[in-house]
Design an enzyme around this catalytic site. Structure first.
Site, PDB file in Angstrom:
ATOM      1  N   GLN A 158      -4.588  -0.939   9.453  1.00  0.00           N
ATOM      2  CA  GLN A 158      -4.614  -2.350   9.128  1.00  0.00           C
ATOM      3  C   GLN A 158      -4.953  -3.882   9.734  1.00  0.00           C
ATOM      4  OE1 GLN A 158      -3.376  -4.113   6.190  1.00  0.00           O
ATOM      5  NE2 GLN A 158      -4.512  -4.916   6.142  1.00  0.00           N
ATOM      6  N   LYS A 198       0.587  -0.949   0.217  1.00  0.00           N
ATOM      7  CA  LYS A 198      -0.043   0.162  -0.262  1.00  0.00           C
ATOM      8  C   LYS A 198       0.724   1.137   0.260  1.00  0.00           C
ATOM      9  CE  LYS A 198      -3.895  -2.614   1.905  1.00  0.00           C
ATOM     10  NZ  LYS A 198      -4.590  -3.091   3.327  1.00  0.00           N
ATOM     11  N   ASP A 248     -10.638   3.143   3.997  1.00  0.00           N
ATOM     12  CA  ASP A 248     -11.903   1.351   3.895  1.00  0.00           C
ATOM     13  C   ASP A 248     -13.056   1.470   3.534  1.00  0.00           C
ATOM     14  OD1 ASP A 248      -9.915  -0.616   3.559  1.00  0.00           O
ATOM     15  OD2 ASP A 248      -9.177  -0.198   5.295  1.00  0.00           O
TER      16      ASP A 248
END
Ligand code: NDP
Length: 291
Positions: free
Chosen positions: A98, A54, A121
Site C-alpha cells: 500500500q 481490500k 497493482d
C-alpha cells in the site's frame, strides 16, 4: 438532455460475482484458493481503510487475503525481506504494497522488488513496459477499471478522440496506453498543457485524473462526450470529482459520478488481477477477457 450515469458500483458488483465464480472454478480444479498479500507500513488512516476493504473483498470473492501490518519505523531492509519472502511463497499470487510508504523508505525500490508476475497493482516497471509494448502482464487497477466502463458504455472504442488529463504512473500514463491499444486517438494533458478547454472540447472520451475539485467545466465538453472522472477530492461539501458533475450532466452523453463511479472498480479489478495471476501461475485455463 441529461447524460447517462455510468454506474461503476453496479458494474463492479457484477464483476465481483463473475470473479467469485472464476475463483470457485480455479479452486475446484487446483485444490487451492488464490492468495493476495497486502502490506501496510504505518498507521495512515486512509491507507488503513483501503487495506481493510481490500481484505474483506478478497475473502468475499473466495480468495485468501493475508494482511501484513508493519510499524511506521520498519526499515527498508525488513520490508524488502518480507517482499522477498512473499515472492517465493507458493500460496501467494498477488502482492500489493500500500502506497504511500513512510519516509525514508524508497517506494521505487520496494515496487521493483516485487516479482512482476505477482505485481497485481501493475506498478512494476516490467509491467509498465509490457503494457507499453502490448505484452501480457498486469495493468494498474484504476485505469483498467476505467477502460472496462468505457467499453461497457460505448462498445468499440476504435477511432474515437480521447483526452486523458493527468500523466501519473498509476492512472494517466497507463490509461493513455490502454486507450491507444483500443485504437483511440489519444491526447495526454497535464499541468503544462496549453488551452485545456480547447483540448477537452475536441474529445469524444475524457478521462480526468488530476486531483482538483470540479476543474473540468461543463462548457469545456463536446456535446455527447463520455466522461470518466477518476478524481477523489475531499471538500466541505463532501467527496467530489475532477469534473463539475452538475454542469457536465447537461452536456455529456455519459458520465461517472463521484462517489460510485470509478472508485468501486479499483478493488474489483485488483481481485480480477489476482485471479488472473493464480490462473497463469497454475496453468489454469481462464478467459480473462470474459471477466
Ligand atoms: P497525481 O497527483 O500523481 O497526478 C496528477 C496529474 O494531474 C499530474 O500529471 C499533473 O500534471 C496533472 N495536473 C495537475 N494540475 C493540473 C492542471 N491544472 N491542469 C491539467 N493537469 C493537471 O495524481 P494521481 O494520478 O495519483 O490521481 C489523480 C486523481 O485520481 C486524484 O484525485 C486521486 O485521488 C484519484 N485517484 C482515484 C482512484 C480511484 O480508485 N478512484 C485511484 C487513484 C487515484 P503534472 O504531471 O504536470 O504535474
Amino acid at each position: 438532455m441529461s447524460a447517462t450515469i455510468i454506474d461503476g458500483k453496479a458494474y463492479a458488483a457484477a464483476l465481483r460475482i463473475r470473479i467469485a465464480a472464476g475463483v470457485a472454478d480455479f479452486a475446484e480444479a487446483t485444490g487451492r484458493r488464490p492468495g493476495l498479500a497486502v502490506v501496510l507500513v504505518g498507521e495512515d488512516p486512509a491507507s488503513s481503510v483501503y487495506v481493510r476493504s481490500k481484505g474483506k473483498a478478497t475473502e468475499a470473492a473466495g480468495m485468501i487475503g493475508i494482511e501484513h501490518r508493519l510499524p511506521a519505523d520498519t526499515s527498508q531492509a525488513d520490508l524488502l525481506a518480507l517482499v522477498a519472502a512473499l515472492n517465493t511463497d507458493a500460496t501467494i499470487d498477488g502482492i500489493l504494497v500500500q502506497l504511500p510508504l513512510p519516509e525514508p523508505i524508497d517506494e521505487a525500490a520496494v515496487i521493483q522488488a516485487i516479482d512482476p508476475d505477482k505485481d497485481v497493482d501493475g506498478f512494476h516497471p516490467v509491467n509498465a513496459g509490457r503494457l507499453a509494448t502490448g505484452l501480457p502482464g498486469f495493468v494498474p487497477c484504476t485505469p483498467l477499471g476505467c477502460l472496462m466502463l468505457l467499453k461497457d458504455t460505448l462498445g468499440d472504442l476504435a477511432g474515437r478522440d480521447a483526452v486523458v488529463i493527468g500523466r501519473s504512473n498509476i492512472v494517466g500514463k497507463p490509461m493513455a496506453a490502454l486507450l491507444t491499444q483500443a485504437s483511440c486517438t489519444v491526447t495526454v494533458a497535464h499541468s503544462r498543457s496549453r488551452d485545456l478547454p480547447g483540448i477537452v472540447g475536441r474529445a469524444d472520451i475524457v478521462v480526468a485524473a488530476v486531483g482538483r475539485a470540479k476543474m473540468v467545466k461543463g462548457d469545456w465538453l463536446k456535446p455527447g462526450a463520455t466522461v470518466i472522472d477518476v478524481g477523489i477530492n475531499r471538500t466541505e461539501a463532501g467527496l467530489v470529482g475532477d469534473v463539475d458533475f452538475d454542469a457536465a450532466l447537461a452536456v455529456a452523453g455519459a458520465i461517472t459520478p463521484v462517489p460510485g463511479g470509478v472508485g468501486p472498480m479499483t478493488i474489483a479489478v485488483l481481485l480480477r488481477n489476482t485471479l488472473v495471476s493464480a490462473a497463469r501461475r497454475d496453468g489454469h485455463p481462464l478467459d480473462a477477457a470474459s471477466l
